[in-house]
Design a protein around this motif. Sequence first.
Motif: not given
Length: 383
Positions: A245-246, A249, A254, A258, A299-300, A302-304, A306
Motif C-alpha cells: 500500500f505504501q 501511493r 504505484g 498495481c 490503486l485509486e 489506496a490513494r484515497k 488515510n
Amino acid sequence: MAAFSLPLTPPPSFTTLCSSLHYTTTTKLNPRKQLTTKKRHTTIIVKASEKKEETDEDTPAFNPFGFVTDNPSSRGAIQLPASPAEDGNVGQMIYRIEDKGKEYGSYIKSGKFRWFVRETGSPESRRGTIVFLHGAPTQSYSYRVVMSEMSNVGFRCLAPDWIGFGFSDKPQPGYGFNYTEKEFHEEFDKLLNVLGVTSPFFLVVQGFLVGSFGLTWALKNPSQISKLAILNSPLTASSPVPGLFQQLRIPLFGEFTCQNAVMAERFIEAGSAYVLKVEKADVYRLPYLSSGGPGFALLEAARKANFQQTATQIASGFSSGSWDKPIMLAWGVSDKYLPQSVAEEFQKGNPSMIKLKLIEGAGHMPQEDWPEKVVEALRMFLL
C-alpha cells in the motif's frame, strides 16, 4: 611498425549455451502440513546437433535465465508453470483458470453496479445471517470453506466481492465511482437491501483498506449489527501499513505496482507462514490477470484512503463507552503484517465487550490459512 594481432577464440556453440536451461516452479502445499516451499525441477535439453560436447563437471553450466532462477528473492517473486510453454502466454493462462473460484457465487445487480456475491444457507436459516467482508487486495473466495461449514449449522452466509475487487464490477475512477470510503458504504447499503438483509445480522470482517471500511460502516450502523467478529485487521494507530500500500501511493511506481498480476497471491503468502496451492493462487490472480481494472481500482482506493486516520477511528469507535455489542477478535498469531500487540491493544480499549481468540499457526488471513479453527471460534461466539 610490427603487425599486432590477437588470437581468435571461436564463440561457444549453441549446444553449450542452451544444453542446461532449468525452469524452477513453486509447488503450493497444504498449509497445515508443510511450512516451507518445496521446489520441483523440470529440465529442458535443447540439442543443436546429435554430437554432444564434453564439459567439465566442476564448471557450472551456463544458464541464460540464471539472474531470475538463481537469485532467492527473484525466485520468490515469480511462479513459472509446470509447462514452460505457458509462461507469458496470458491467453492460455486465463483459459486454464477462468472458470475457477466461483463456488457458491452469483451476480447481483444493485444500483448501477453488478456485485459478485457468494451465498450458502437460505434466508429462512434459523440462526440468522452472517455477512463476511474481505480486505484488499483479495476477494470473498477466502471465506468459501468457513461459509460452507457455518451454513451447515444453520446460518445464512453472504460474502460479496467489494466493488473493484474479485469478480464484481470495476468501474473506471471518475465514471460513477471514485473508490472513497463514503461510496463503498453507500453501495454496501444498497446491496444489503437487494439481498433482503433487514434485521440485525452477524458481521465478520478481515483485512486492510476495504476491510477497514467494513468496520467503519459498522460504527455508523450499530443498530444493524447483532455481533461482530474481526479477523486480522488494522485496529489501532500503531498498526503498520504493508509495503504494497505504501508503493501504491508513490506516483508512477504505484501505476506499475498495481498491474502486477501475481500481486494478490504474493500479498497473501507474504503475510503468512504458508504458501498457496496452485489452484488457490490461480483464483486470486485471475481478476488481475484478466484486465487492468482491478489494479487501478486498488490503486485509486489506496490513494484515497488515510490508513492511520481510519485505524484511529476504529480504535476510538469500538472503545468502552462507544460500543456495546459483543466483539470476538480471532487473531492469526503468525501474521507478518500485523503483530499480536495490535490485537491486545485493541482489546484493552473495551475489555468487557472484546474477547480475544488467538489462532495458532494462522497468518494474516486465518480464514484461508486455517478455516477449521475460524469456524470453531465463530461457532463458540455465535451459537
